[in-house]
Design an enzyme around this catalytic site. Sequence first.
Site, PDB file in Angstrom:
ATOM      1  N   GLU A  39       0.641  -0.991  -0.198  1.00  0.00           N
ATOM      2  CA  GLU A  39      -0.183   0.372   0.267  1.00  0.00           C
ATOM      3  C   GLU A  39       0.846   1.719  -0.225  1.00  0.00           C
ATOM      4  OE1 GLU A  39      -2.968   2.267   2.529  1.00  0.00           O
ATOM      5  OE2 GLU A  39      -1.923   0.805   3.314  1.00  0.00           O
ATOM      6  N   LYS A 106      -9.222   2.563  -2.150  1.00  0.00           N
ATOM      7  CA  LYS A 106      -9.537   2.291  -0.490  1.00  0.00           C
ATOM      8  C   LYS A 106     -11.289   2.571  -0.096  1.00  0.00           C
ATOM      9  CE  LYS A 106      -7.556   1.660   3.733  1.00  0.00           C
ATOM     10  NZ  LYS A 106      -6.633   2.289   4.807  1.00  0.00           N
ATOM     11  N   CYS A 140      -5.480  -2.682   2.758  1.00  0.00           N
ATOM     12  CA  CYS A 140      -5.379  -2.862   4.342  1.00  0.00           C
ATOM     13  C   CYS A 140      -6.412  -2.321   5.368  1.00  0.00           C
ATOM     14  CB  CYS A 140      -4.992  -1.020   4.468  1.00  0.00           C
ATOM     15  SG  CYS A 140      -3.684  -1.503   6.636  1.00  0.00           S
TER      16      CYS A 140
END
Length: 294
Positions: A39, A106, A140
């Site tokens: 990431e 995200k 994540c």
Amino acid sequence: MKICLVQSDIAWGDPQANFAHLDTLLAGAPKADLYVLPEMFTTGFATLEGATVEQEPSVGLAWMQRKAAKLKAAVAGSVALQTPSGKCANRFFFVRPDGSYEHYDKRHLFGYGGEGERFQGGQRRVVVEYGGVRFLLAVCYDVRFPVWLRNRDDYDAILLVASWPDVRRFAWDTLSRARAIENACYLAAVNRVGTDPACSYNGGTTFIGPFGETLAAVQYLTRLKVNRDREGYVRVTLDTEGYRARREDTLIRLANRMANRALRTGRKVSLEPMNPYERRIIHYALQPVEGIST
């Protein structure tokens, strides 16, 4: 399909240094069809005001396109990108060898790390098909939200990239395994190592099978504790067609065995929770069986 998971350190706020470092790492990496990076691999977890983020057009995307062409393989990873809205996006790019790409922003922002103040969450799930495999893209903190990652029979594997701190490493290991098991899918999870101004990271890059088994992991390449938080990569071979064929055969045999039990005892039989794809196999297998409803 051969997938190379790249566990690397990230220079804080310095994209060019990170490109040079990854050039060196990838030059020594095993040949693969897909390379997966951590990431925000160009800057580090740049969530606070003043931290370096990319501007459009993304230099990270341009580097990925050049690297994909050179490697003749796909390259995937996320960058911190300023968008025209004024907010930033944690944008996960999946770049094909011909330079074409898809991206996922995200969805679940890590508020405790300031991501929710500077960044804007995405609104759509993204499944990328490449080499006959359907990949769900995730970043994540997304791994903590099982409903968002639920397998709707629309993907074979999850690609999860992260900058996950070492103090919460047990949660990373546990949640990654849980998402693979509950969705009966493969999961490729890539985390970084090293430090930034806020946290330290000790990896945990791994490839998990549909039953929760660890098929490969960077730290498993050596049992020496001193090497657990070092850079490295691992290459795995993903055979979704072979897995799905074996799993379908197993489910059909299970369905017939449970149907025989129900007919013999006259009692209802319950099976373990399954995703929609697996439930459909059970239903179709038992449709012709007289006296059985599902």
